[in-house]
Design a protein around this motif. Structure first.
Motif, PDB file in Angstrom:
ATOM      1  N   LEU A  12       0.840  -1.195   0.000  1.00  0.00           N
ATOM      2  CA  LEU A  12       0.000   0.000   0.000  1.00  0.00           C
ATOM      3  C   LEU A  12       0.876   1.246   0.000  1.00  0.00           C
ATOM      4  N   PHE A  13       0.625   2.155  -0.952  1.00  0.00           N
ATOM      5  CA  PHE A  13       1.427   3.365  -1.078  1.00  0.00           C
ATOM      6  C   PHE A  13       0.528   4.594  -1.121  1.00  0.00           C
ATOM      7  N   CYS A  14       1.040   5.665  -0.544  1.00  0.00           N
ATOM      8  CA  CYS A  14       0.322   6.934  -0.502  1.00  0.00           C
ATOM      9  C   CYS A  14       1.178   8.004  -1.189  1.00  0.00           C
ATOM     10  N   ASP A  15       0.591   8.689  -2.149  1.00  0.00           N
ATOM     11  CA  ASP A  15       1.288   9.764  -2.850  1.00  0.00           C
ATOM     12  C   ASP A  15       0.706  11.101  -2.418  1.00  0.00           C
ATOM     13  N   VAL A  16       1.581  12.043  -2.126  1.00  0.00           N
ATOM     14  CA  VAL A  16       1.152  13.372  -1.688  1.00  0.00           C
ATOM     15  C   VAL A  16       0.896  14.242  -2.910  1.00  0.00           C
ATOM     16  N   LEU A  17      -0.262  14.890  -2.954  1.00  0.00           N
ATOM     17  CA  LEU A  17      -0.620  15.768  -4.058  1.00  0.00           C
ATOM     18  C   LEU A  17      -0.334  17.214  -3.671  1.00  0.00           C
ATOM     19  N   GLN A  18       0.181  17.986  -4.590  1.00  0.00           N
ATOM     20  CA  GLN A  18       0.565  19.373  -4.300  1.00  0.00           C
ATOM     21  C   GLN A  18      -0.670  20.269  -4.382  1.00  0.00           C
ATOM     22  N   THR A  19      -1.494  20.195  -3.378  1.00  0.00           N
ATOM     23  CA  THR A  19      -2.726  20.977  -3.303  1.00  0.00           C
ATOM     24  C   THR A  19      -2.763  21.741  -1.992  1.00  0.00           C
ATOM     25  N   GLN A  20      -3.693  22.670  -1.912  1.00  0.00           N
ATOM     26  CA  GLN A  20      -3.882  23.408  -0.670  1.00  0.00           C
ATOM     27  C   GLN A  20      -5.374  23.385  -0.319  1.00  0.00           C
ATOM     28  N   PRO A  21      -5.747  22.672   0.760  1.00  0.00           N
ATOM     29  CA  PRO A  21      -4.873  21.917   1.667  1.00  0.00           C
ATOM     30  C   PRO A  21      -4.284  20.676   1.014  1.00  0.00           C
ATOM     31  N   VAL A  22      -3.289  20.114   1.650  1.00  0.00           N
ATOM     32  CA  VAL A  22      -2.600  18.939   1.128  1.00  0.00           C
ATOM     33  C   VAL A  22      -3.568  17.764   1.056  1.00  0.00           C
ATOM     34  N   THR A  23      -3.559  17.063  -0.058  1.00  0.00           N
ATOM     35  CA  THR A  23      -4.378  15.863  -0.219  1.00  0.00           C
ATOM     36  C   THR A  23      -3.486  14.703  -0.664  1.00  0.00           C
ATOM     37  N   THR A  24      -4.044  13.522  -0.679  1.00  0.00           N
ATOM     38  CA  THR A  24      -3.254  12.328  -0.993  1.00  0.00           C
ATOM     39  C   THR A  24      -4.002  11.421  -1.965  1.00  0.00           C
ATOM     40  N   SER A  25      -3.252  10.503  -2.525  1.00  0.00           N
ATOM     41  CA  SER A  25      -3.819   9.489  -3.412  1.00  0.00           C
ATOM     42  C   SER A  25      -3.206   8.141  -3.025  1.00  0.00           C
TER      43      SER A  25
END
Length: 275
Positions: free
Chosen positions: A171-184
């Motif tokens: 299982l892997f989580c990628d950080v998305l460059q959004t504000q606020p921070v979100t993940t995928s």
């Protein structure tokens, strides 16, 4: 794995039936039910539950074992096990108990029911079989559905799956460059795994819609710790996230994957944590 004796659970449920003729039918089928339960254990351990013949959808009068019908097996569970007044309700409550009351399928939902791993609509003979009953939250219970089990379409069985599903990272989580921070979130199984095992994990991740559900959990968690993280200096952030990432006993929980993903993101480590 439940430790209770399946024959005892079956007998207790049958003993609660008020219809003498129906009770006699179930009692006469005791050995046949035991034989099916023993075969279930063998096939589940080999990921071969698809070898059982699935019952037709909606045909309550279909014979399942000897002269017992699908509706009668389902009724045994509904009336004697899951019912608050059922004679087997104590077994239902014991099976539903987990450490902290957390759903073993998703790892964060609250256990509210028992899931029939082989659905009682398709495999009614296993309606009150303890090793077919898994504590679950409402979302995971609904997400699994009641389709027949087919070769190459099964999910991991919580009681019988290989232990590396918990020890090997997939299982892997990628950080998305959004504000606020979100993940995928994504499921990426190790290359050395057998194709069948990888397939079961991918189906589990997809059918229970864990990518979206885990992203919601991580968004809420990041919102709760945002003020704390903003106060940290870069070296303090590195130390804190590193300690958190290695502090989980299993790598494939949404939270363990989250902290590993935060550490892998240069953007988050440099500026994202301050947004």
């Amino acid at each position: 794995m439940p430790t209770m004796d399946s024959a005892t659970v079956y007998a207790d449920c049958v003993a609660g039936l008020s219809n003498a003729a129906l009770s006699a039918k179930f009692s006469a089928a005791t050995q046949a039910v035991k034989d099916e339960a023993d075969l279930y254990a063998v096939r589940a351990a080999a990921s071969e539950l698809h070898l059982f013949q699935a019952a037709a959808w909606g045909d309550g009068d279909q014979l399942v074992l000897q002269d017992l019908t699908k509706s009668e097996f389902v009724g045994l569970y509904d009336g004697q096990m899951s019912s608050t007044n059922g004679n087997g309700r104590n077994h239902y409550d014991r099976l539903r108990m987990t450490e902290l009351g957390i759903c073993p399928f998703c790892g964060f939902g609250h256990v509210s029911t028992l899931d029939h791993f082989a659905s009682k609509a398709r495999y009614p003979a296993f309606s009150v079989l303890p090793i077919n009953l898994v504590p679950a939250c409402a979302d995971c219970n609904k997400g699994k559905g009641s389709a027949p089990i087919e070769a190459g379409s099964a999910m991991p069985h919580p009681y019988f799956e290989e232990s590396r599903i918990e020890s090997d990272t997939w299982l892997f989580c990628d950080v998305l460059q959004t504000q606020p921070v979100t993940t995928s979130y994504r499921a990426e199984t190790p290359a050395h795994w057998p194709a069948a095992l990888s397939g079961r994990v991918q189906r589990y991740f997809s059918e229970l819609e864990l990518a979206g559900r885990y992203a919601v959990q991580s968004a809420s968690h990041l919102a709760n710790i945002k003020a704390f993280l903003r106060k940290l200096m870069p070296d303090e952030l590195q130390w804190y996230l590193s300690r958190k990432a290695v502090g989980f006993p299993y790598p494939n929980t949404w939270e363990a994957a989250l902290y590993a993903g935060l550490l892998r993101s240069p953007w988050f480590m440099q500026e994202g944590y301050r947004l």
